[in-house]
Design an enzyme around this catalytic site. Structure first.
Site, short mmCIF file in Angstrom:
data_model
loop_
_atom_site.label_atom_id
_atom_site.label_comp_id
_atom_site.label_asym_id
_atom_site.label_seq_id
_atom_site.Cartn_x
_atom_site.Cartn_y
_atom_site.Cartn_z
N ARG A 1 0.82 -1.23 0.00
CA ARG A 1 0.00 0.00 0.00
C ARG A 1 0.85 1.27 0.00
NH1 ARG A 1 -2.44 -3.38 3.46
NH2 ARG A 1 -4.29 -4.38 2.64
N LYS B 1 3.04 11.87 -10.66
CA LYS B 1 2.13 11.03 -11.43
C LYS B 1 2.84 9.75 -11.85
CE LYS B 1 0.14 13.76 -14.68
NZ LYS B 1 -0.84 13.88 -15.78
N GLU C 1 9.63 19.52 -24.88
CA GLU C 1 9.02 19.82 -23.56
C GLU C 1 9.76 20.97 -22.88
OE1 GLU C 1 6.26 18.47 -22.60
OE2 GLU C 1 6.12 16.42 -23.37
N LYS D 1 7.88 23.41 -13.68
CA LYS D 1 6.87 22.36 -13.47
C LYS D 1 6.43 22.35 -12.00
CE LYS D 1 5.19 17.81 -14.25
NZ LYS D 1 5.27 16.49 -14.87
N GLU E 1 -4.30 17.70 -10.29
CA GLU E 1 -4.72 17.94 -11.66
C GLU E 1 -6.20 18.30 -11.80
OE1 GLU E 1 -3.80 14.80 -14.50
OE2 GLU E 1 -2.91 16.35 -15.74
N ARG F 1 -2.98 22.67 -13.54
CA ARG F 1 -2.07 21.67 -14.09
C ARG F 1 -2.33 21.40 -15.57
NH1 ARG F 1 0.52 16.88 -10.39
NH2 ARG F 1 1.64 15.82 -12.00
N ASN G 1 -0.41 21.03 -20.46
CA ASN G 1 -0.79 20.40 -21.73
C ASN G 1 -0.62 21.33 -22.92
OD1 ASN G 1 -1.46 17.87 -20.79
ND2 ASN G 1 -3.53 18.50 -20.23
N HIS H 1 -0.10 20.05 -26.35
CA HIS H 1 -0.37 18.60 -26.32
C HIS H 1 -1.68 18.20 -27.00
CE1 HIS H 1 3.01 18.37 -23.64
NE2 HIS H 1 2.87 17.08 -23.47
N HIS I 1 -0.89 15.50 -29.41
CA HIS I 1 -1.32 14.10 -29.26
C HIS I 1 -1.95 13.58 -30.54
CE1 HIS I 1 -1.48 14.18 -24.60
NE2 HIS I 1 -0.42 13.51 -25.02
N HIS J 1 7.28 12.05 -29.11
CA HIS J 1 6.29 12.84 -28.37
C HIS J 1 6.67 14.33 -28.33
CE1 HIS J 1 3.44 13.89 -25.21
NE2 HIS J 1 4.43 14.44 -24.54
N1 LIG Z 1 4.57 10.87 -14.98
C1 LIG Z 1 4.54 11.95 -15.71
O1 LIG Z 1 4.18 13.02 -15.24
C2 LIG Z 1 5.01 11.86 -17.14
C3 LIG Z 1 5.20 13.04 -17.87
C4 LIG Z 1 5.68 12.94 -19.17
C5 LIG Z 1 5.95 11.69 -19.72
N2 LIG Z 1 5.76 10.56 -18.99
C6 LIG Z 1 6.07 9.24 -19.56
O2 LIG Z 1 7.46 9.18 -19.83
C7 LIG Z 1 7.69 8.21 -20.85
C8 LIG Z 1 8.70 8.73 -21.84
O3 LIG Z 1 9.91 8.98 -21.18
P1 LIG Z 1 11.33 8.77 -21.89
O4 LIG Z 1 11.36 9.52 -23.16
O5 LIG Z 1 12.37 9.01 -20.88
O6 LIG Z 1 11.24 7.23 -22.31
P2 LIG Z 1 12.04 5.92 -21.83
O7 LIG Z 1 12.03 5.77 -20.38
O8 LIG Z 1 11.52 4.79 -22.66
O9 LIG Z 1 13.52 6.25 -22.30
C9 LIG Z 1 13.77 6.33 -23.69
C10 LIG Z 1 14.94 5.44 -24.09
O10 LIG Z 1 16.13 6.05 -23.64
C11 LIG Z 1 16.90 5.12 -22.89
N3 LIG Z 1 17.64 5.91 -21.90
C12 LIG Z 1 17.16 6.60 -20.84
N4 LIG Z 1 18.13 7.24 -20.22
C13 LIG Z 1 19.28 6.95 -20.89
C14 LIG Z 1 20.64 7.33 -20.74
N5 LIG Z 1 21.04 8.17 -19.78
N6 LIG Z 1 21.54 6.85 -21.61
C15 LIG Z 1 21.16 6.02 -22.63
N7 LIG Z 1 19.91 5.64 -22.82
C16 LIG Z 1 18.97 6.11 -21.97
C17 LIG Z 1 15.91 4.12 -22.34
O11 LIG Z 1 16.52 2.89 -22.10
C18 LIG Z 1 14.90 4.05 -23.48
O12 LIG Z 1 15.33 3.13 -24.46
C19 LIG Z 1 6.34 7.88 -21.46
O13 LIG Z 1 5.91 6.61 -21.04
C20 LIG Z 1 5.42 8.96 -20.88
O14 LIG Z 1 4.08 8.52 -20.73
C21 LIG Z 1 5.30 10.63 -17.72
ZN LIG Z 2 4.41 15.76 -22.92
#
Ligand SMILES: NC(=O)c1ccc[n+]([C@@H]2O[C@H](COP(=O)([O-])OP(=O)(O)OC[C@H]3O[C@@H](n4cnc5c(N)ncnc54)[C@H](O)[C@@H]3O)[C@@H](O)[C@H]2O)c1
Ligand SMILES: [Zn+2]
Length: 377
Positions: free
Chosen positions: A136, A158, A200, A242, A252, A256, A260, A263, A267, A279
């Site tokens: 939990r 999030k 971003e 942020k 949110e 918040r 977007n 976005h 999207h 993205h």
């Molecule tokens: N929680 C939130 O508020 C929030 C906000 C925006 C996006 N997201 C989520 O984030 C995700 C996208 O994040 P992302 O772009 O980091 O994707 P990811 O975590 O898939 O990383 C992208 C790629 O980069 C590689 N990588 C990461 N760090 C590295 C490093 N230092 N050196 C070499 N390779 C590295 C990873 O292995 C992966 O292959 C999506 O799932 C999205 O929904 C969440």
């Molecule tokens: Zn985004």
């Protein structure tokens, strides 16, 4: 850790620290070169437990898990193994989540113990959700290694996994105990992914920081992938931007949604282009399109629109989409943010000032059409 303003020549390794207030207490985001080597020290100060488990994707684990675990062990944590999964969005699902939860249980982690989410946004989201659910809720320290994770997903609490029905449909708000962002990790991020995430960064600058926007336009961040000082400053500033939004609206409900910006149309481009565009690139195009359509309606000045386009273009990101407007509108109609027959569209009024406008789907179709123009002087 030392506050930004205290950083001095006496302490060259000082990290920039950004506090984030939440309804359940404050956590700190530590940003700087070499921060990973201080993970244990930070975690010790933020968590009561004695054991920890690092969760990471296989790519990031191979690069950084040893350093992370060594730092944790040095600070007195017992490292109870490491849990990894294949890199990529395809892993962000209930099956991986289930494996992670079973892995934490098999290692007999207690409620006071610590989950360390080491990686990009995918790892942060799924490890954060595992921590929210396990017993939990147990402590999680977010260790973002991608630019997107540093400036966006690791801050705000999030967490989520994707369902067959769509992205991020099952999740929880679960704030980290601390965030540790080592900008040195960005050196190994693939250049195209780094560029994509700059979308971003530009969005944050448009939301809240005119001078950052103009600085980025004059000297894009893509040229500073190895400039640790500049990366630290820009990442920390993005975290503050942020932070200011999520502090005002943790769950949110209102403000918040300004995050977007870009976005809504972004999207639609992302879905319509079937993942051929990242993205951040889609957000950048969406941002320029909404700025152009807003200028045409007198909501946004020509100067602001021009500065947005200039910064996006300087990063080599798309400033428009050549997909047919009808295609985009079809995807917009499915946007989960749609309530009733309208959409909440975030509109840039000026650099540093946005507003949320309720627009009908018909109006949105016209906005997409007007937004599709080319970059103008
Ligand atoms: N929680 C939130 O508020 C929030 C906000 C925006 C996006 N997201 C989520 O984030 C995700 C996208 O994040 P992302 O772009 O980091 O994707 P990811 O975590 O898939 O990383 C992208 C790629 O980069 C590689 N990588 C990461 N760090 C590295 C490093 N230092 N050196 C070499 N390779 C590295 C990873 O292995 C992966 O292959 C999506 O799932 C999205 O929904 C969440
Ligand atoms: Zn985004």
């Amino acid at each position: 850790m030392t506050q930004t303003s205290d950083k001095s020549e006496k302490n060259p390794d000082a990290l920039e620290t950004v506090p984030v207030r939440t309804s359940t207490g404050v956590y700190e985001v530590h940003v700087g070169p070499g921060a990973l080597g201080r993970l244990g020290e930070v975690a010790r100060g933020a968590c009561a437990g004695s054991r920890c488990c690092v969760i990471s994707d296989e790519t990031v684990a191979a690069l950084y898990a040893d350093v992370a675990e060594a730092s944790l062990a040095e600070a007195g944590f017992e490292v109870a193994g490491r849990l990894t999964f294949p890199a990529g969005e395809a892993s962000k699902n209930l099956a991986t989540l289930s494996e992670l939860l079973e892995g934490l249980a098999a290692r007999e982690l207690c409620r006071d113990d610590l989950v360390v989410a080491l990686g990009g946004g995918v790892t942060g989201d799924i490890a954060g959700l595992a921590a929210a659910l396990y017993l939990r809720g147990c402590a999680v320290v977010q260790v973002p290694t991608s630019l997107l994770a540093m400036v966006d997903s690791s801050v705000g609490g999030k967490t989520a996994v994707d369902l067959a029905a769509g992205k991020n449909l099952a999740g929880a708000f679960w704030r980290p105990a601390a965030v540790v962002a080592d900008v040195r990790c960005l050196a190994t991020v693939p250049p195209e992914l780094f560029r994509d995430s700059c979308g971003e960064v530009v969005k944050h600058a448009v939301l809240a920081d005119p001078s950052l926007l103009d600085e980025l336009a004059a000297r894009p961040l893509t040229q500073s992938r190895l400039d640790e000082g500049r990366l630290t400053r820009v990442v920390a500033r993005n975290v503050q931007i942020k932070r200011d939004v999520v502090e005002a609206d943790e769950r949110e409900r209102g403000l918040r949604q300004t995050l977007n910006l870009g976005h809504t149309i972004g999207h639609a481009i992302e879905s319509a282009s079937e993942l051929s565009l990242g993205h951040g690139s889609c957000v950048a195009a969406g941002l320029c399109m909404v700025a152009r359509a807003s200028e045409a309606r007198g909501w946004c000045s020509a100067d602001a629109r021009r500065r947005i386009e200039r910064c996006v273009a300087a990063h080599g990101l798309p400033t428009t989409s050549d997909l047919p407007a009808e295609t985009l509108v079809r995807y917009l109609a499915h946007d989960k943010k749609r309530h009733g027959d309208g959409v909440n569209l975030v509109v840039p009024e000026d650099i540093g000032r946005v507003t949320v406008r309720r627009v009908s789907l018909d109006e949105l179709a016209r906005i997409v059409e007007d937004g599709r123009g080319e970059v103008r002087p």
